[in-house]
Design a protein around this motif. Structure first.
Motif, PDB file in Angstrom:
ATOM      1  N   SER A 126       0.850  -1.195   0.000  1.00 22.33           N
ATOM      2  CA  SER A 126       0.000   0.000   0.000  1.00 22.33           C
ATOM      3  C   SER A 126       0.886   1.245   0.000  1.00 22.33           C
ATOM      4  CB  SER A 126      -0.917   0.025   1.220  1.00 22.33           C
ATOM      5  OG  SER A 126      -1.795  -1.103   1.219  1.00 22.33           O
ATOM      6  N   VAL A 127       0.447   2.255  -0.735  1.00 24.76           N
ATOM      7  CA  VAL A 127       1.179   3.519  -0.826  1.00 24.76           C
ATOM      8  C   VAL A 127       0.182   4.655  -0.673  1.00 24.76           C
ATOM      9  CG1 VAL A 127       2.602   5.023  -2.286  1.00 24.76           C
ATOM     10  CG2 VAL A 127       2.925   2.538  -2.378  1.00 24.76           C
ATOM     11  N   TYR A 185       0.026   9.131  -0.350  1.00 27.27           N
ATOM     12  CA  TYR A 185       0.689  10.434  -0.407  1.00 27.27           C
ATOM     13  C   TYR A 185      -0.240  11.470   0.203  1.00 27.27           C
ATOM     14  CZ  TYR A 185       4.072   8.426  -3.684  1.00 27.27           C
ATOM     15  OH  TYR A 185       5.041   7.653  -4.277  1.00 27.27           O
ATOM     16  N   GLY A 186       0.251  12.165   1.220  1.00 26.43           N
ATOM     17  CA  GLY A 186      -0.559  13.189   1.867  1.00 26.43           C
ATOM     18  C   GLY A 186      -1.873  12.646   2.408  1.00 26.43           C
ATOM     19  N   GLY A 187      -1.834  11.409   2.864  1.00 25.98           N
ATOM     20  CA  GLY A 187      -3.034  10.795   3.404  1.00 25.98           C
ATOM     21  C   GLY A 187      -3.974  10.209   2.350  1.00 25.98           C
ATOM     22  N   LYS A 188      -3.659  10.401   1.079  1.00 27.98           N
ATOM     23  CA  LYS A 188      -4.495   9.865   0.001  1.00 27.98           C
ATOM     24  C   LYS A 188      -3.944   8.521  -0.447  1.00 27.98           C
ATOM     25  CE  LYS A 188      -6.118  10.709  -4.703  1.00 27.98           C
ATOM     26  NZ  LYS A 188      -6.084  11.620  -5.881  1.00 27.98           N
ATOM     27  N   PRO A 189      -4.751   7.448  -0.395  1.00 26.88           N
ATOM     28  CA  PRO A 189      -4.265   6.135  -0.834  1.00 26.88           C
ATOM     29  C   PRO A 189      -4.070   6.082  -2.345  1.00 26.88           C
ATOM     30  CG  PRO A 189      -6.608   6.026  -0.287  1.00 26.88           C
ATOM     31  CD  PRO A 189      -6.132   7.389   0.117  1.00 26.88           C
ATOM     32  N   ILE A 190      -2.909   5.607  -2.771  1.00 25.13           N
ATOM     33  CA  ILE A 190      -2.592   5.449  -4.187  1.00 25.13           C
ATOM     34  C   ILE A 190      -2.648   3.972  -4.576  1.00 25.13           C
ATOM     35  CG2 ILE A 190      -0.935   5.944  -6.013  1.00 25.13           C
ATOM     36  CD1 ILE A 190      -2.081   8.413  -4.641  1.00 25.13           C
ATOM     37  N   LEU A 191      -2.165   3.109  -3.690  1.00 22.29           N
ATOM     38  CA  LEU A 191      -2.262   1.663  -3.849  1.00 22.29           C
ATOM     39  C   LEU A 191      -2.766   1.068  -2.549  1.00 22.29           C
ATOM     40  CD1 LEU A 191       1.109   0.772  -5.654  1.00 22.29           C
ATOM     41  CD2 LEU A 191      -1.178   0.626  -6.662  1.00 22.29           C
ATOM     42  N   SER A 192      -3.605   0.058  -2.667  1.00 21.51           N
ATOM     43  CA  SER A 192      -4.191  -0.537  -1.455  1.00 21.51           C
ATOM     44  C   SER A 192      -4.140  -2.061  -1.534  1.00 21.51           C
ATOM     45  CB  SER A 192      -5.650  -0.086  -1.288  1.00 21.51           C
ATOM     46  OG  SER A 192      -5.755   1.316  -1.206  1.00 21.51           O
ATOM     47  N   GLY A 193      -3.255  -2.643  -0.737  1.00 24.83           N
ATOM     48  CA  GLY A 193      -3.224  -4.090  -0.568  1.00 24.83           C
ATOM     49  C   GLY A 193      -2.938  -4.892  -1.819  1.00 24.83           C
ATOM     50  N   VAL A 194      -2.050  -4.416  -2.661  1.00 28.37           N
ATOM     51  CA  VAL A 194      -1.725  -5.133  -3.898  1.00 28.37           C
ATOM     52  C   VAL A 194      -0.814  -6.321  -3.578  1.00 28.37           C
ATOM     53  CG1 VAL A 194      -0.566  -4.973  -6.141  1.00 28.37           C
ATOM     54  CG2 VAL A 194      -2.001  -3.085  -5.310  1.00 28.37           C
ATOM     55  N   GLU A 195      -1.155  -7.480  -4.157  1.00 28.85           N
ATOM     56  CA  GLU A 195      -0.368  -8.688  -3.929  1.00 28.85           C
ATOM     57  C   GLU A 195      -0.213  -9.473  -5.219  1.00 28.85           C
ATOM     58  OE1 GLU A 195      -2.018 -11.097  -0.834  1.00 28.85           O
ATOM     59  OE2 GLU A 195      -1.277  -9.764   0.752  1.00 28.85           O
ATOM     60  N   PHE A 196       0.981 -10.027  -5.432  1.00 33.84           N
ATOM     61  CA  PHE A 196       1.208 -10.955  -6.532  1.00 33.84           C
ATOM     62  C   PHE A 196       2.567 -11.614  -6.334  1.00 33.84           C
ATOM     63  CE2 PHE A 196       2.880  -6.865  -7.993  1.00 33.84           C
ATOM     64  CZ  PHE A 196       4.141  -7.207  -8.444  1.00 33.84           C
ATOM     65  N   THR A 197       2.787 -12.683  -7.089  1.00 33.65           N
ATOM     66  CA  THR A 197       4.077 -13.371  -7.114  1.00 33.65           C
ATOM     67  C   THR A 197       4.559 -13.427  -8.551  1.00 33.65           C
ATOM     68  OG1 THR A 197       3.570 -14.719  -5.172  1.00 33.65           O
ATOM     69  CG2 THR A 197       5.270 -15.538  -6.655  1.00 33.65           C
ATOM     70  N   PRO A 206       7.923   5.279  -0.596  1.00 33.91           N
ATOM     71  CA  PRO A 206       7.646   4.601   0.670  1.00 33.91           C
ATOM     72  C   PRO A 206       6.365   3.793   0.587  1.00 33.91           C
ATOM     73  CG  PRO A 206       7.119   6.937   0.828  1.00 33.91           C
ATOM     74  CD  PRO A 206       7.771   6.748  -0.506  1.00 33.91           C
ATOM     75  N   TYR A 207       6.324   2.664   1.271  1.00 34.43           N
ATOM     76  CA  TYR A 207       5.148   1.800   1.196  1.00 34.43           C
ATOM     77  C   TYR A 207       4.975   1.018   2.490  1.00 34.43           C
ATOM     78  CZ  TYR A 207       8.722  -1.767   0.184  1.00 34.43           C
ATOM     79  OH  TYR A 207       9.823  -2.582   0.245  1.00 34.43           O
ATOM     80  N   ALA A 208       3.780   0.522   2.680  1.00 38.47           N
ATOM     81  CA  ALA A 208       3.490  -0.459   3.732  1.00 38.47           C
ATOM     82  C   ALA A 208       3.335  -1.801   3.046  1.00 38.47           C
ATOM     83  CB  ALA A 208       2.219  -0.075   4.476  1.00 38.47           C
ATOM     84  N   GLY A 209       3.616  -2.875   3.776  1.00 40.93           N
ATOM     85  CA  GLY A 209       3.586  -4.201   3.191  1.00 40.93           C
ATOM     86  C   GLY A 209       5.007  -4.713   3.026  1.00 40.93           C
TER      87      GLY A 209
END
Length: 253
Positions: free
Chosen positions: A9-10, A12-24, A53-56
């Motif tokens: 998840s990414v 910017y300024g509190g606005k979500p750009i990516l949310s919980g993306v997953e893949f292999t 910067p990202y979470a995950g």
């Protein structure tokens, strides 16, 4: 070789750009990242390459990519940005040779045999041998795009992260470039992730696809399954298959 992206998840300024993306992504796969404008496609590449910067978690063969030293990471992952600008008069060959930086203690010396070999091989693979001595300042946008693709080939990574690799390319060089990426991928222990807007290219060359909309995953899996009529309609709010057929009919009359 396996790249695992987990719950990425990414914001910017509190606005979500990516949310919980997953893949292999595994060896031999070409993952096409597609979706409408603002879906977060370029942000995904920036995050994986540690430019945002990202979470995950982003794991390469189980190792946290964020904990790798830059040189170690550069030997495994090569990233191509969508836009390039140069403010220096280096030749195309010198720009490509910069891709060997991770293998030397500083500026890649021309006397280093392996650096020279990898640089020339990358120039040849990108179809740039005739331009190798030309100043980067004199190159067209498409030529510059190919130079920077050759630069990451000179890095000799296992994974390519390509943000619009056909950007600025005419139709002939677009086809040549995608064919060359496909040939690069055919070698052992290699994988490609690329952002593309052209869904025809995604279907023609991708083994897999990730469809994003508003930062969220709409579908992920085999390219032909992800790029189905109903799935694309959900992402683009139009019947993409019908539109593509209408465009094709113009060339059949």
């Amino acid at each position: 070789m396996t790249l695992d992206v987990k719950n990425l998840s990414v914001s910017y300024g509190g606005k979500p750009i990516l949310s919980g993306v997953e893949f292999t992504l595994s060896a031999g796969q070409w993952l096409m990242v597609v979706g409408p404008n603002g879906a977060g496609k370029s942000t995904l590449i920036n995050a994986i390459s540690q430019g945002a910067p990202y979470a995950g978690a982003v794991l390469l063969d189980g190792k946290d990519v964020s904990r790798m030293k830059p040189r170690e990471r550069a030997k495994r992952i090569g990233a191509l940005a969508q836009h390039h600008s140069v403010g220096y008069g280096f030749t195309a060959e010198e720009v490509v040779r910069m891709g060997r930086y991770a293998y030397s203690g500083g500026w890649p010396r021309s006397s280093h045999a392996e650096d020279a070999e990898k640089t020339l091989a990358a120039l040849d693979q990108a179809g740039l041998m005739e331009l190798r001595g030309q100043s980067a300042l004199t190159l067209s946008g498409g030529e510059l795009q190919r130079v920077f693709l050759a630069q990451i080939w000179a890095q000799d990574p296992s994974i390519l992260l390509l943000d619009e690799p056909s950007n600025h390319l005419d139709l002939s060089h677009q086809r040549q470039t995608f064919d060359r990426i496909q040939s690069w991928l055919a070698q052992p222990d290699r994988a490609v992730l690329s952002v593309v807007h052209d869904l025809s290219l995604a279907l023609a060359y991708g083994t897999d696809a990730l469809l994003l909309r508003n930062g969220e995953t709409i579908a992920s899996g085999a390219a032909r399954s992800v790029l189905s009529q109903e799935t694309l309609r959900r992402a683009y709010d139009i019947d993409v298959h019908d539109w593509m057929r209408r465009m094709l009919r113009q060339w059949q009359e």
